[in-house]
Design an enzyme around this catalytic site. Structure first.
Site, PDB file in Angstrom:
ATOM      1  N   ASP A  52     -18.481  -5.006 -12.390  1.00  0.00           N
ATOM      2  CA  ASP A  52     -19.003  -4.260 -13.534  1.00  0.00           C
ATOM      3  C   ASP A  52     -19.921  -5.216 -14.287  1.00  0.00           C
ATOM      4  O   ASP A  52     -20.253  -6.285 -13.779  1.00  0.00           O
ATOM      5  CB  ASP A  52     -17.842  -3.792 -14.421  1.00  0.00           C
ATOM      6  CG  ASP A  52     -18.152  -2.523 -15.208  1.00  0.00           C
ATOM      7  OD1 ASP A  52     -19.268  -2.423 -15.758  1.00  0.00           O
ATOM      8  OD2 ASP A  52     -17.279  -1.650 -15.282  1.00  0.00           O
ATOM      9  N   ASP A  88       0.839  -1.198   0.000  1.00  0.00           N
ATOM     10  CA  ASP A  88       0.000   0.000   0.000  1.00  0.00           C
ATOM     11  C   ASP A  88       0.875   1.250   0.000  1.00  0.00           C
ATOM     12  O   ASP A  88       0.902   2.031   0.959  1.00  0.00           O
ATOM     13  CB  ASP A  88      -0.955  -0.023   1.203  1.00  0.00           C
ATOM     14  CG  ASP A  88      -2.012  -1.101   1.071  1.00  0.00           C
ATOM     15  OD1 ASP A  88      -2.312  -1.491  -0.076  1.00  0.00           O
ATOM     16  OD2 ASP A  88      -2.539  -1.551   2.103  1.00  0.00           O
ATOM     17  N   LYS A 147     -10.870  -5.773  -6.795  1.00  0.00           N
ATOM     18  CA  LYS A 147     -12.297  -6.000  -6.556  1.00  0.00           C
ATOM     19  C   LYS A 147     -13.141  -5.696  -7.801  1.00  0.00           C
ATOM     20  O   LYS A 147     -14.009  -4.840  -7.792  1.00  0.00           O
ATOM     21  CB  LYS A 147     -12.774  -5.173  -5.367  1.00  0.00           C
ATOM     22  CG  LYS A 147     -12.063  -5.510  -4.079  1.00  0.00           C
ATOM     23  CD  LYS A 147     -12.400  -4.490  -3.003  1.00  0.00           C
ATOM     24  CE  LYS A 147     -11.549  -4.670  -1.784  1.00  0.00           C
ATOM     25  NZ  LYS A 147     -10.159  -4.221  -1.976  1.00  0.00           N
ATOM     26  N   ASP A 194      -5.557  -6.985  -5.952  1.00  0.00           N
ATOM     27  CA  ASP A 194      -6.731  -6.644  -5.145  1.00  0.00           C
ATOM     28  C   ASP A 194      -7.437  -5.422  -5.715  1.00  0.00           C
ATOM     29  O   ASP A 194      -7.328  -4.315  -5.184  1.00  0.00           O
ATOM     30  CB  ASP A 194      -6.287  -6.393  -3.703  1.00  0.00           C
ATOM     31  CG  ASP A 194      -7.443  -6.106  -2.759  1.00  0.00           C
ATOM     32  OD1 ASP A 194      -8.596  -6.459  -3.087  1.00  0.00           O
ATOM     33  OD2 ASP A 194      -7.185  -5.528  -1.687  1.00  0.00           O
TER      34      ASP A 194
END
Length: 125
Positions: free
Chosen positions: A68, A14, A65, A63
């Site tokens: 759609d 991150d 996610k 990651d």
């Protein structure tokens, strides 16, 4: 660290620069099983950082996610597979059709292009 314990550890990258991400990968690769590339790093650097981590011999959890319309998620899933990620996630709120189309698309492209698959996606849908 024991080999079994190592494979249970995923370190989140991150951060917002490739330099910092790769410093973490280089420092920890012998002690962790996988590195997570999330929205911040992927948006800042793009798929090149995933390729670099995978090419260094480390495993990647992408990651992002995905959520759609089914066709769009299937396309994103195929590109994630082509990047060589070990796992990626799909937001289940998108429904069964979206998840199934992604699983089918990855299975097809993996067979056609000889991409490594570690686990059947069908069991996840």
């Amino acid at each position: 660290m024991g080999n079994q314990a190592k494979h249970k550890l995923i370190v989140a990258l991150d951060v917002d620069t490739a330099t910092r991400a790769l410093e973490l990968v280089n420092a920890l690769r012998d002690d962790v099983g996988m590195f997570k590339v999330g929205s911040q790093l992927f948006t800042a650097i793009g798929p090149a950082i995933v390729r670099e981590i995978v090419n260094s011999g480390s495993r990647v959890f992408l990651d992002l996610k995905f959520h759609d319309i089914p066709n769009t998620v299937a396309g994103a899933a195929v590109e994630a597979a082509r990047l060589g990620v070990s796992i990626f996630n799909i937001h289940a709120a998108g429904g069964r059709e979206m998840m199934q189309r992604a699983a089918d698309a990855v299975r097809e492209i993996s067979q056609r292009e000889g991409l490594a698959r570690r686990r059947s996606l069908r069991s996840l849908c």
